[in-house]
Design a protein around this motif. Structure first.
Motif, PDB file in Angstrom:
ATOM      1  N   GLY A 166     -64.504 -37.253  -6.884  1.00  0.00           N
ATOM      2  CA  GLY A 166     -63.903 -37.529  -5.583  1.00  0.00           C
ATOM      3  C   GLY A 166     -64.653 -36.806  -4.486  1.00  0.00           C
ATOM      4  O   GLY A 166     -65.772 -36.330  -4.678  1.00  0.00           O
ATOM      5  N   ILE A 184     -61.711 -32.101  -3.389  1.00  0.00           N
ATOM      6  CA  ILE A 184     -62.276 -32.077  -4.736  1.00  0.00           C
ATOM      7  C   ILE A 184     -62.629 -30.646  -5.142  1.00  0.00           C
ATOM      8  O   ILE A 184     -62.543 -30.283  -6.318  1.00  0.00           O
ATOM      9  CB  ILE A 184     -63.499 -33.017  -4.839  1.00  0.00           C
ATOM     10  N   THR A 231     -69.470 -35.966  -6.574  1.00  0.00           N
ATOM     11  CA  THR A 231     -68.990 -36.103  -5.205  1.00  0.00           C
ATOM     12  C   THR A 231     -70.107 -36.659  -4.323  1.00  0.00           C
ATOM     13  O   THR A 231     -71.216 -36.963  -4.808  1.00  0.00           O
ATOM     14  CB  THR A 231     -68.499 -34.736  -4.683  1.00  0.00           C
ATOM     15  N   LEU A 256     -60.955 -38.826  -2.626  1.00  0.00           N
ATOM     16  CA  LEU A 256     -61.767 -39.975  -3.022  1.00  0.00           C
ATOM     17  C   LEU A 256     -62.003 -40.948  -1.875  1.00  0.00           C
ATOM     18  O   LEU A 256     -63.096 -41.501  -1.729  1.00  0.00           O
ATOM     19  CB  LEU A 256     -61.078 -40.712  -4.183  1.00  0.00           C
ATOM     20  N   SER A 301     -66.155 -45.010  -2.661  1.00  0.00           N
ATOM     21  CA  SER A 301     -64.975 -44.638  -3.438  1.00  0.00           C
ATOM     22  C   SER A 301     -64.680 -45.678  -4.508  1.00  0.00           C
ATOM     23  O   SER A 301     -64.434 -45.344  -5.687  1.00  0.00           O
ATOM     24  CB  SER A 301     -63.751 -44.520  -2.514  1.00  0.00           C
TER      25      SER A 301
END
Length: 495
Positions: A255, A264, A283, A326, A332
Motif C-alpha cells: 500500500g 503503510i 509501496t 492503498l 492501486s
C-alpha cells in the motif's frame, strides 16, 4: 454478588428470559425469588456507589423491570432512606411477580405516584426501572417524555438490567434512551450491552448472577463471546529458546500510494512490533526513503509495474497485509490485482476494502477489517443500517465475503462464520488517523506467527484496544496511532 468482572459468555435478551426460567426450575426457585435477588443486587450497588445518599427516586414501568424497581424502593425504605416511587402507567394493571413486588412496597408503607413534570429536588439518585429487555420498537411517547426528564435532571442514574430505550440485543437506541452512570445486569450478560451505542449510555456495566448463572450457562448456548485476556495468553505462548526469525512469519505489507506513506509505514511497524520475524513493504517508489529512514528494520521496495517483483515478494511472504494508504488509483488497482489469485493469508483493510466493494468475491483466506463506513459500502447499505444491528452486519459480511470479519467500532465484533466475539476494550482516543493501519499490522504479524485467522483477528483486536487503553491513562484526547507501539510490545509478551 455484584461485580465489575463481566462474564465472557453473551446472550440475546430472549435467551435470558427463557433461560432464567429453566435455571430457576433447575434450582427449585420461584421467579419472584429471582426478582428479589435482582432488586437486592441493585440496592447493594447503590449503597456501595452512593453511601452518603439519603434520598432516591425509583421510576418503575409496567413489566418485571418495574417489579425489580419496587423491590429496590422497598429495601431502601426499610433501610431508612427517603424514597419517591413513580409508576409509569396504572399500578393496578401490574400482574404476576411485578404485582407481588408492588404489594410488598405498599405493605411497608410506601406510596405510588404518577410521574410529575419535575424531578424532586430531594432525589439524589434515580433508579431507572422503566423499560426492560423486552422492549420492541421505538419508545412510546409517555416513556420518552419521562426519559428526557430524567436525563435533563443531572442526577446520577442506576439502570436496572439495561438502560431504558437501549436494545439489549444490538446496543441500538430505540428512539430515546436513559443516560445511566451504571447498569446492573442479571443472570446472562446481554450482547447489546457490549457494542454499538451501549458504551455511551450504560456507564459502568456490572453483573449479578443472582445465584443461578452457573445453572443458566448449562441450559443456554451463548450467542457471542467477549474476548478476555486469558484467551489471548493461550494464543501467545513463550517462544522457544532456539527460535529464529524464519519461525515467526514473513509478512508483506502492500500500500502507500502517493501522499500516503504514513499509513503503510504504521502498518509495517505495528507488524514488526507485534513479533513478525520479517516485515517487508511494497509501496510507491517515492515512499521508500522515508520509511527506511524511520524504521530500518523494515525491508522496503518501490514498485511501479513490474509483475515479476510482485511475484518474488509474494512467493517469499507467508501473510499479506493490503490496504493501508492503498488509494484507488490505477497504481492501486494494479497492485491489488497481483494479489487477487493468491491462496496465502491476507489481511484486507482501508482502500483494499473499498476496491473489493466494487468487485465483490468470496474467499476464506482473508481477514477483513472494515469500519462502519466501509462495511456499508461492502453491503451496499447505509452506515445507519450497519450500526442499527452490528451483529447482523458482521454476519452478513462474513456470509457474503467469507473468511473472518472484524467490524470495527465501539465494541468491535469478530465473526468467523461459526462464532462471534466482542471486544469491550478500547476508548474514544482511538478515533484518530492511522489506528486502523496499526490494527491491520498487528493482525498480520499474529497470523504470520501461526495463529489461525480467527485467533489472529480476535487476539489482534484485543491487543490493539488494550494498548490504546493503557496509552489513554495519560488522557484520551491527542493519542496518536504510533503512541501504541510500546504498549503493543508489552501485550504480545504476556506474563
Amino acid at each position: 454478588m455484584v461485580t465489575s468482572q463481566l462474564p465472557t459468555h453473551l446472550y440475546r435478551a430472549e435467551q435470558v428470559r427463557h433461560g432464567e426460567q429453566l435455571a430457576a426450575r433447575a434450582m427449585q426457585l420461584e421467579m419472584y425469588q429471582l426478582m428479589e435477588r435482582a432488586g437486592q443486587a441493585v440496592f447493594s450497588h447503590f449503597r456501595l456507589q452512593y453511601p452518603e445518599a439519603a434520598s432516591l427516586l425509583v421510576c418503575c414501568g409496567g413489566g418485571n423491570n418495574g417489579g425489580d424497581g419496587y423491590i429496590v424502593a422497598r429495601l431502601a425504605r426499610e433501610s431508612g432512606l427517603a424514597v419517591t416511587l413513580w409508576q409509569l402507567g396504572q399500578p393496578e394493571r401490574l400482574s404476576g411477580d411485578a404485582a407481588r413486588a408492588r404489594d410488598a412496597w405498599l405493605a411497608c408503607g410506601g406510596k405510588i405516584t404518577l410521574p410529575e413534570s419535575k424531578i424532586p429536588d430531594s432525589a439524589e439518585v434515580i433508579v431507572d426501572a422503566l423499560l426492560g429487555t423486552g422492549l420492541k420498537g421505538s419508545v412510546r411517547e409517555d416513556s420518552a417524555g419521562l426519559i428526557s426528564l430524567i436525563n435533563q435532571a443531572g442526577r446520577p442514574v442506576v439502570a436496572v438490567d439495561v438502560p431504558s430505550g437501549l436494545c439489549a440485543d444490538t446496543g441500538n437506541i430505540l428512539g430515546t434512551v436513559i443516560q445511566a452512570q451504571s447498569t446492573v445486569t442479571f443472570i446472562g450478560l446481554k450482547q447489546g450491552l457490549c457494542t454499538g451505542q451501549a458504551a455511551q449510555y450504560c456507564g459502568e456495566v456490572l453483573f449479578a448472577g443472582l445465584g443461578v448463572d452457573d445453572a443458566f450457562r448449562q441450559q443456554v448456548q451463548p450467542s457471542a463471546y467477549r474476548i478476555c485476556q486469558d484467551a489471548v495468553r493461550q494464543c501467545l505462548p513463550p517462544r522457544g529458546r532456539t527460535a529464529h526469525k524464519g519461525d515467526h512469519g514473513r509478512v508483506l505489507c502492500a500500500g502507500g500510494d502517493v501522499g500516503m506513506a504514513g499509513a503503510i509505514r504504521l502498518a509495517a511497524e505495528a507488524c514488526a512490533r507485534s513479533g513478525a520475524g520479517l516485515t517487508a513493504v511494497i509501496t510507491q517508489p517515492d515512499n521508500v526513503l522515508s520509511i527506511v529512514t524511520a524504521r530500518p528494520e523494515i525491508m522496503v521496495q518501490g514498485w511501479q509495474d513490474k509483475a515479476h517483483e510482485i511475484s518474488q515478494r509474494l512467493e517469499w511472504a507467508d501473510v499479506i497485509v493490503i490496504g493501508p494508504g492503498l488509494g484507488q488509483s490505477d497504481w492501486s488497482k494494479a497492485l491489488l490485482f497481483h494479489f487477487d489469485a493468491t491462496e496465502k493469508t491476507m489481511v484486507v483493510d482501508a482502500d483494499g476494502l473499498n476496491l473489493l466493494a466494487l468487485s465483490p468475491d468470496y474467499k476464506n483466506n482473508r481477514i477483513m477489517t472494515p469500519h462502519p463506513g466501509e462495511a456499508a459500502r461492502l453491503l451496499n447499505t447505509t452506515v445507519a443500517a450497519v450500526e442499527a444491528d452490528r451483529f447482523a452486519a458482521a454476519k452478513s459480511l462474513q456470509q457474503k465475503f467469507g473468511g473472518v470479519v472484524v467490524l470495527k467500532g465501539a465494541g468491535t465484533l469478530i465473526n468467523d462464520g461459526r462464532q462471534c466475539w466482542v471486544c469491550t476494550a478500547g476508548n474514544p482516543g482511538m478515533a484518530t488517523g492511522g489506528m486502523g493501519d496499526v490494527l491491520s499490522g498487528i493482525i498480520g504479524a499474529l497470523a504470520g506467527q501461526g495463529l489461525s485467522l480467527s485467533e489472529a483477528a480476535r487476539t489482534g483486536v484485543w491487543i490493539h484496544s488494550t494498548a490504546a487503553d493503557l496509552c489513554a491513562r495519560e488522557g484520551e484526547r491527542g493519542v496518536l496511532a504510533s503512541d501504541l507501539f510500546p504498549y503493543i510490545r508489552q501485550l504480545v509478551n504476556p506474563r
